[in-house]
Scaffold this motif. Structure first.
Motif, PDB file in Angstrom:
ATOM      1  N   SER A 156       0.858  -1.183   0.000  1.00  0.00           N
ATOM      2  CA  SER A 156       0.000   0.000   0.000  1.00  0.00           C
ATOM      3  C   SER A 156       0.894   1.233   0.000  1.00  0.00           C
ATOM      4  O   SER A 156       1.880   1.299   0.730  1.00  0.00           O
ATOM      5  CB  SER A 156      -0.896   0.008   1.252  1.00  0.00           C
ATOM      6  N   TYR A 157       0.530   2.219  -0.865  1.00  0.00           N
ATOM      7  CA  TYR A 157       1.328   3.428  -1.009  1.00  0.00           C
ATOM      8  C   TYR A 157       0.429   4.653  -0.884  1.00  0.00           C
ATOM      9  O   TYR A 157      -0.763   4.615  -1.219  1.00  0.00           O
ATOM     10  CB  TYR A 157       2.049   3.449  -2.362  1.00  0.00           C
ATOM     11  N   PRO A 158       0.991   5.761  -0.374  1.00  0.00           N
ATOM     12  CA  PRO A 158       0.192   6.979  -0.242  1.00  0.00           C
ATOM     13  C   PRO A 158      -0.110   7.598  -1.607  1.00  0.00           C
ATOM     14  O   PRO A 158       0.624   7.398  -2.582  1.00  0.00           O
ATOM     15  CB  PRO A 158       1.067   7.899   0.602  1.00  0.00           C
ATOM     16  N   LYS A 159      -1.167   8.368  -1.662  1.00  0.00           N
ATOM     17  CA  LYS A 159      -1.566   9.048  -2.896  1.00  0.00           C
ATOM     18  C   LYS A 159      -0.468  10.028  -3.338  1.00  0.00           C
ATOM     19  O   LYS A 159       0.093  10.748  -2.516  1.00  0.00           O
ATOM     20  CB  LYS A 159      -2.875   9.788  -2.693  1.00  0.00           C
ATOM     21  N   GLY A 160      -0.195  10.039  -4.621  1.00  0.00           N
ATOM     22  CA  GLY A 160       0.813  10.952  -5.155  1.00  0.00           C
ATOM     23  C   GLY A 160       2.220  10.444  -5.064  1.00  0.00           C
ATOM     24  O   GLY A 160       3.162  11.145  -5.475  1.00  0.00           O
ATOM     25  N   SER A 161       2.433   9.221  -4.552  1.00  0.00           N
ATOM     26  CA  SER A 161       3.797   8.689  -4.480  1.00  0.00           C
ATOM     27  C   SER A 161       4.359   8.440  -5.892  1.00  0.00           C
ATOM     28  O   SER A 161       5.563   8.563  -6.118  1.00  0.00           O
ATOM     29  CB  SER A 161       3.826   7.410  -3.654  1.00  0.00           C
ATOM     30  N   VAL A 162       3.496   8.055  -6.808  1.00  0.00           N
ATOM     31  CA  VAL A 162       3.856   7.932  -8.207  1.00  0.00           C
ATOM     32  C   VAL A 162       2.845   8.751  -9.001  1.00  0.00           C
ATOM     33  O   VAL A 162       1.639   8.632  -8.777  1.00  0.00           O
ATOM     34  CB  VAL A 162       3.843   6.464  -8.690  1.00  0.00           C
ATOM     35  N   VAL A 163       3.332   9.597  -9.887  1.00  0.00           N
ATOM     36  CA  VAL A 163       2.439  10.461 -10.666  1.00  0.00           C
ATOM     37  C   VAL A 163       2.553  10.139 -12.145  1.00  0.00           C
ATOM     38  O   VAL A 163       3.553   9.590 -12.602  1.00  0.00           O
ATOM     39  CB  VAL A 163       2.757  11.959 -10.449  1.00  0.00           C
ATOM     40  N   ILE A 164       1.485  10.448 -12.869  1.00  0.00           N
ATOM     41  CA  ILE A 164       1.556  10.451 -14.332  1.00  0.00           C
ATOM     42  C   ILE A 164       2.196  11.771 -14.726  1.00  0.00           C
ATOM     43  O   ILE A 164       1.649  12.838 -14.474  1.00  0.00           O
ATOM     44  CB  ILE A 164       0.153  10.280 -14.945  1.00  0.00           C
ATOM     45  N   ASN A 165       3.365  11.692 -15.331  1.00  0.00           N
ATOM     46  CA  ASN A 165       4.217  12.872 -15.519  1.00  0.00           C
ATOM     47  C   ASN A 165       4.207  13.416 -16.946  1.00  0.00           C
ATOM     48  O   ASN A 165       4.558  14.573 -17.177  1.00  0.00           O
ATOM     49  CB  ASN A 165       5.655  12.512 -15.114  1.00  0.00           C
ATOM     50  N   GLY A 221      -5.259  -1.568  -3.869  1.00  0.00           N
ATOM     51  CA  GLY A 221      -6.536  -1.025  -4.289  1.00  0.00           C
ATOM     52  C   GLY A 221      -6.687   0.454  -4.005  1.00  0.00           C
ATOM     53  O   GLY A 221      -7.813   0.988  -4.043  1.00  0.00           O
ATOM     54  N   ASN A 222      -5.583   1.146  -3.729  1.00  0.00           N
ATOM     55  CA  ASN A 222      -5.647   2.593  -3.484  1.00  0.00           C
ATOM     56  C   ASN A 222      -5.427   3.362  -4.786  1.00  0.00           C
ATOM     57  O   ASN A 222      -4.520   3.035  -5.559  1.00  0.00           O
ATOM     58  CB  ASN A 222      -4.576   3.003  -2.471  1.00  0.00           C
ATOM     59  N   LYS A 223      -6.246   4.399  -4.999  1.00  0.00           N
ATOM     60  CA  LYS A 223      -6.027   5.243  -6.164  1.00  0.00           C
ATOM     61  C   LYS A 223      -4.891   6.207  -5.855  1.00  0.00           C
ATOM     62  O   LYS A 223      -5.012   7.102  -5.021  1.00  0.00           O
ATOM     63  CB  LYS A 223      -7.301   6.007  -6.533  1.00  0.00           C
ATOM     64  N   ILE A 224      -3.774   6.022  -6.531  1.00  0.00           N
ATOM     65  CA  ILE A 224      -2.562   6.787  -6.260  1.00  0.00           C
ATOM     66  C   ILE A 224      -2.536   8.087  -7.069  1.00  0.00           C
ATOM     67  O   ILE A 224      -2.043   9.112  -6.603  1.00  0.00           O
ATOM     68  CB  ILE A 224      -1.310   5.951  -6.572  1.00  0.00           C
ATOM     69  N   GLU A 225      -3.083   8.044  -8.274  1.00  0.00           N
ATOM     70  CA  GLU A 225      -2.985   9.202  -9.163  1.00  0.00           C
ATOM     71  C   GLU A 225      -4.177   9.239 -10.119  1.00  0.00           C
ATOM     72  O   GLU A 225      -4.685   8.196 -10.551  1.00  0.00           O
ATOM     73  CB  GLU A 225      -1.668   9.109  -9.976  1.00  0.00           C
ATOM     74  N   GLU A 226      -4.622  10.467 -10.411  1.00  0.00           N
ATOM     75  CA  GLU A 226      -5.632  10.674 -11.454  1.00  0.00           C
ATOM     76  C   GLU A 226      -5.329  11.994 -12.151  1.00  0.00           C
ATOM     77  O   GLU A 226      -5.048  13.001 -11.488  1.00  0.00           O
ATOM     78  CB  GLU A 226      -7.046  10.699 -10.872  1.00  0.00           C
ATOM     79  N   MET A 227      -5.373  11.986 -13.460  1.00  0.00           N
ATOM     80  CA  MET A 227      -5.154  13.211 -14.229  1.00  0.00           C
ATOM     81  C   MET A 227      -6.038  13.198 -15.467  1.00  0.00           C
ATOM     82  O   MET A 227      -6.452  12.142 -15.940  1.00  0.00           O
ATOM     83  CB  MET A 227      -3.688  13.363 -14.635  1.00  0.00           C
ATOM     84  N   THR A 228      -6.329  14.391 -15.969  1.00  0.00           N
ATOM     85  CA  THR A 228      -7.105  14.543 -17.197  1.00  0.00           C
ATOM     86  C   THR A 228      -6.331  15.483 -18.133  1.00  0.00           C
ATOM     87  O   THR A 228      -5.955  16.587 -17.730  1.00  0.00           O
ATOM     88  CB  THR A 228      -8.493  15.116 -16.918  1.00  0.00           C
TER      89      THR A 228
END
Length: 783
Positions: free
Chosen positions: A333-342, A436-443
Motif C-alpha cells: 500500500s502506497y500513499p496518494k501521489g507517491s507515483v504520478v503520471i508525468n 486497491g488505493n487510487k494513487i494518481e488521477e489526471m485529465t
C-alpha cells in the motif's frame, strides 16, 4: 609559308591518333554526322547532342559517323541522364558497325535497371553491368579500350570522382581484316520520355592512353565493440555498457535461474552506449548468478562474441526505507501521489514518437509496481503492471509491446500488450496500487500532433522539446524548486528564472522579415555547405529566438538548430551567411564582408538534390521563411552543379517559386556568400541587354568583358575572330551570366600564345532558356 608548314607539323600527330574529337560547340550539327534519323537530333542549350522530337509512340533513333578500325582503339564519350534509364528508355553505343554486323556495343540502361555494360553482336554480355547509379540527373564519363584486336576494358567516372573506376574487362577477338565502319548512337525512347539522354565530348583514338583510376580506400579491419561493465540499476534491471555502438535487435540477455530479459532498450550518446535490460524476478543479494548475452552485433552487422560472467549481487549499504518484497495475499500500500503520471503523448504524428504514458516516482525510496493497475478511464480499459522496481525519482514509460521507443538507460520501459489507445481529444487516466488505493488521477486536454503534455509546477503544458516529448527523462518544462539568486545583487530575488528570449529592444521576428536568400547544398570537395539569410525589413532584427530545421517528407520538422550563438543582430537590408566551416567558404569564394559570415558548430545538413529548409521562431514554431529547393532549379547551362550556389533572384518575390531561383553566375565564382546575389533582379535595368567588347585593364593585366542584362538566366558564348574571319580565341563557352558583371579574359589565343597587336572582331551570343537569343559583334583593339 614557314608558319603554315610548322602548323601542320604540330597538328599532324593529333590527326593521326585522333579520329573523332567532337564537343558539339554548335550551334548546328556537323555534316559528318550521318544516318536516316539525323534530322531528329539537335544541339541543345547545354551544348550536347540530344533527340529533338515529340513522339506519339515508343521508338528508336540513331545517329553516327564513319570511323576507321585498328588493332588498338579508345572510345570516350559523356552521357547526361535526366532520370534513371530502364529497359524501355536506354542508350546503345555501337563502337563499330559494318554492313549491319554489330561488333561490341555499350548499353546504358537495361532490364533490372543496371546502368552500364558491354555486349557483342550476339547480344551476349562481355562485361556484365555491376553499378547501379542512384543520384540523377547524372553526367557519366564512359571510356572503352581495345588492345591487340581482343582485350576490351570498360571504365566510367562521374564529376564527383577524381579518377575512373573499372567496370570490368573481357577477351573477344575481332576481325583483323575490317577497315572502315560506323560509330552509332541508338536512342530507345517512350512517347513520354524522349529527352532522357544527351551526348557530349565524343573522342576516338587509334591508340590506348593511360587511364587514371579512382584510388581505392583499403578496408580497415573492424574493431568489434567490447563490454566495459555490467551494472545493477536495481535487483531486476541490469545495465550493459559498451565502448562502441551495438545492434541489439537479435540479442538475448539471460540471468541463470531467472531467465531471459523480458525487455531491452539501447541508448547511444556521445558519452555512453548502454543496453538496459529488465527481468521478471529480482536477483537476491549474496547469491551467485551467471549473466550472459548472445546475438549482439556491431552496427555493420558483424557478430560479436557471446559473453558469460559469474557475479554475486551485494548490497552497498543499508537502505533506510528498504522495499518490501510483495507478499502473496497482502499487496503493498502506497500513499496518494507517491507515483504520478508525468507525461502523456496522445497524438504522436509521424515524427518518430509513439503513444506513451510516463510515470515518475516522487518518493525517496524505491516503489514496486507489482500488480499495480493503469486505467484509461475514458477508454474503459485497465492494464496490470509487471513486477518492476521504480527507483527513487525514477521514470517508467508505458506503451504498446508492438511499438518501439528510445528512452534513457535509467528509465524503465514497460511494454503492455494491447496498450489502451489514448484519445486525441482528451482523456482521464488513473493509477491504482496493489492494495486497491487510487494513487494518481489526471485529465489531459485535446492533444497537439507530435507534442506531448508535460507536468510542470502542477500544471499541464505542451512540451517544448525538439523531439516533441521527453519520455523517460526530465520534462522540458521542469518544476522549479528554487529561484536563482541574482549574482549582481544578492539582496534582490528575481521574480523567476531568466528565459532565453528576444532582447527587450527587439520585437519578435515576423514571417517574411528575414528570408532564405542563397543556398550551397553541394559544396566543392573540401568546401562547406552554407545558408545565407537576408533581412528585407527596415529595422535591425535579432536572430537569437530563431532556429533552422529540415522539414521531413511527412510534414513534420526534424531537429531544430537554434541561432542563439549568432554574435550580432542582422541589420536592415543586411546579409548573414551561416556555415559549419568558414575556411570551407573563404577558400573558394570571393568575400565582400567577412563580418557577414558566421561559423556555427551545428546546422541542418542540406541534401544535394532536394530538401525543405525552414527558418522558424523557436518558442512558438511560427515559420519565418521556408524553401523546398531542388537541384533542378539550377540553370540548364550549368552541367556540373558542385560548388555552385542557388541564388534567390528577387528578395520580394515568393520564396517557393522555382522561377525565383537559379545558379550563381560563374563570373562571380559561382557564389556570393554574405553579399548581394549575382542574379539579383535590378528593377532599374529595364530592358537593357548588352555586352561590351574586351577592354584592357592595366592593373589586372587582363581584358574585361562587361555586361548588363534585363533578367537572370542568360548563358554566353563569346569568341574573337581576326580580320580574315578565322576564330582565334575563345572567351566564354556556354557560361552562365548574372544580371550584371564582368568576364575576365587573358588575351591568350587558342594556340596558347598571346594575340598579336591589331584589330579583331568580338562576337558574343547570349541565350535564355525561355528562347531569347541576342548576338553582338564589334571590332576592338588588342594592344
Amino acid at each position: 609559308m614557314k608558319q603554315f608548314i610548322l602548323f601542320l607539323f604540330v597538328l599532324l600527330p593529333f590527326c593521326v591518333n585522333s579520329q573523332v574529337n567532337e564537343t558539339f560547340d554548335g550551334p548546328t550539327l556537323g555534316a559528318d554526322w550521318i544516318g536516316k534519323d539525323r534530322g531528329q537530333f539537335a544541339i541543345n542549350a547545354d551544348g550536347r547532342l540530344q533527340l529533338n522530337i515529340e513522339p506519339t509512340e515508343s521508338g528508336t533513333a540513331s545517329i553516327g559517323k564513319e570511323i576507321a578500325y585498328s588493332s588498338d582503339m579508345q572510345w570516350e564519350f559523356d552521357v547526361h541522364m535526366q532520370k534513371s534509364p530502364s529497359d524501355k528508355n536506354k542508350l546503345y553505343v555501337y563502337l563499330y558497325q559494318e554492313n549491319d554486323e554489330r561488333f561490341c556495343y555499350v548499353h546504358i540502361g537495361n532490364v533490372g535497371y543496371k546502368e552500364l555494360g558491354l555486349k557483342h553482336h550476339g547480344n551476349t554480355d562481355l562485361i556484365s553491368p555491376q553499378t547501379e547509379f542512384e543520384a540523377f540527373p547524372l553526367l557519366l564519363h564512359v571510356k572503352v579500350t581495345l588492345e591487340d584486336h581482343e582485350r576490351w576494358n570498360l571504365y566510367y567516372k562521374t564529376d564527383e570522382m577524381t579518377g575512373y573506376r573499372s567496370e570490368g574487362s573481357a577477351l573477344f577477338a575481332t576481325d583483323e581484316s575490317v577497315g572502315k565502319g560506323n560509330l552509332i548512337f541508338t536512342f530507345y525512347y517512350t512517347k513520354t520520355l524522349s529527352d532522357l539522354f544527351s551526348i557530349d565530348n565524343v573522342r576516338i583514338l587509334n591508340r590506348v592512353t593511360e587511364t587514371p583510376l579512382e584510388p581505392e580506400i583499403p578496408d580497415k579491419p573492424e574493431i568489434l565493440p567490447n563490454l566495459i561493465e555490467v551494472e545493477p540499476f536495481s535487483a531486476s534491471n541490469l545495465l550493459f555498457s559498451f565502448d562502441s555502438p551495438v545492434d541489439i535487435s537479435d540479442a538475448v540477455f539471460n540471468i541463470s535461474t531467472i531467465g531471459d530479459a523480458y525487455t531491452k532498450s539501447y541508448v547511444d550518446t556521445d558519452t555512453k552506449r548502454v543496453v538496459s535490460t529488465f527481468f521478471e524476478k529480482k536477483m537476491q543479494t549474496d547469491c551467485s548468478y551467471t549473466i550472459s548475452y548472445t546475438g549482439l552485433k556491431s552496427l555493420s552487422g558483424k557478430a560479436m562474441q557471446d559473453e558469460c560472467l559469474e557475479v554475486i549481487l551485494q548490497e552497498e549499504g543499508s537502505d533506510p526505507s528498504p522495499e518490501p518484497d510483495p507478499v502473496p495475499g497482502r499487496p503493498d500500500s502506497y500513499p496518494k501521489g507517491s507515483v504520478v503520471i508525468n507525461e502523456v503523448m496522445a497524438k504522436p504524428g509521424n515524427g518518430g514518437m509513439v503513444e506513451y504514458v510516463e510515470l515518475r516516482n516522487m518518493t525517496s525510496a524505491s516503489v514496486s509496481l507489482h500488480k499495480w493497475e493503469y486505467k484509461n478511464v475514458t477508454g474503459r480499459k485497465t492494464k496490470v503492471l509487471p513486477n518492476i522496481d521504480l527507483p527513487a525519482g525514477g521514470y517508467a514509460v508505458l506503451l504498446d509491446d508492438e511499438e518501439k521507443l528510445s528512452v534513457p538507460a535509467q528509465a524503465a520501459l514497460i511494454l503492455l500488450e494491447k496498450f489502451p489507445a489514448l484519445n486525441d481529444n482528451g482523456a482521464t487516466l488513473q493509477l491504482w496500487d496493489a492494495a486497491g488505493n487510487k494513487i494518481e488521477e489526471m485529465t489531459y486536454d485535446a492533444a497537439t500532433s507530435g507534442v506531448s503534455w508535460e507536468l510542470s509546477e502542477g500544471r499541464w503544458l505542451l512540451s517544448t522539446a525538439v523531439s516533441g516529448g521527453t519520455p523517460g527523462a526530465v520534462n522540458s518544462n521542469p518544476q522549479i524548486e528554487e529561484k536563482p539568486e541574482d549574482p549582481d545583487d544578492p539582496d534582490e530575488t528575481p521574480e523567476g528564472p531568466e528565459e532565453p528570449s528576444v532582447p527587450d529592444e527587439f520585437e519578435p521576428v515576423l514571417p517574411g522579415e528575414i528570408i532564405i536568400n542563397e543556398l550551397l547544398p553541394d559544396p566543392y570537395a573540401g568546401g562547406s555547405e552554407y545558408i545565407e539569410l537576408y533581412n528585407r525589413s527596415e529595422h535591425a532584427l535579432s536572430l537569437s529566438a530563431l532556429s533552422l530545421a529540415i522539414r521531413k517528407s511527412d510534414g513534420t520538422l526534424s531537429t531544430r538548430y537554434p541561432l542563439t550563438s549568432v554574435p550580432h543582430n542582422l541589420k536592415a537590408k543586411g546579409y548573414l551567411l551561416l556555415t559549419k566551416n568558414l575556411e570551407g567558404v573563404t577558400s573558394f569564394y570571393d568575400i565582400a564582408d567577412l563580418s557577414a559570415l558566421c561559423e556555427l558548430s551545428k546546422l541542418p545538413i542540406l541534401a544535394n538534390t532536394s530538401s525543405t529548409l525552414a527558418l522558424l521562431r523557436t518558442a512558438d514554431k511560427i515559420v519565418i521563411d521556408e524553401v523546398a529547393y531542388s537541384s533542378k532549379w539550377h540553370a540548364h547551362s550549368v552541367k556540373n552543379v558542385k560548388g555552385v550556389a542557388l541564388e534567390r533572384i528577387d528578395p520580394d518575390a515568393a520564396t517557393q517559386d522555382p522561377a525565383n531561383w537559379t545558379s550563381a553566375s560563374k563570373t562571380v565564382g559561382c557564389g556570393t556568400p554574405g553579399y548581394q546575389n549575382s542574379q539579383y533582379k535590378n528593377a532599374s535595368s529595364g530592358d537593357a541587354t548588352g555586352i561590351e567588347p574586351p577592354v584592357w585593364i592595366e592593373e589586372s593585366g587582363s581584358y574585361t568583358v562587361s555586361y548588363l542584362l534585363d533578367r537572370p538566366g542568360y548563358s554566353c558564348r563569346a569568341f574573337v575572330f581576326n580580320t580574315s574571319g578565322l576564330r582565334v580565341a575563345e572567351i566564354s563557352n556556354h557560361e552562365l551570366l548574372g544580371i550584371s558583371g564582368k568576364i575576365i579574359w587573358s588575351g591568350i589565343a587558342n594556340n596558347g600564345s598571346p594575340l598579336q597587336a591589331g584589330i579583331y572582331i568580338f562576337y558574343a551570343e547570349i541565350y535564355h532558356p525561355e528562347g531569347m537569343v541576342k548576338r553582338f559583334k564589334k571590332a576592338f583593339l588588342i594592344r
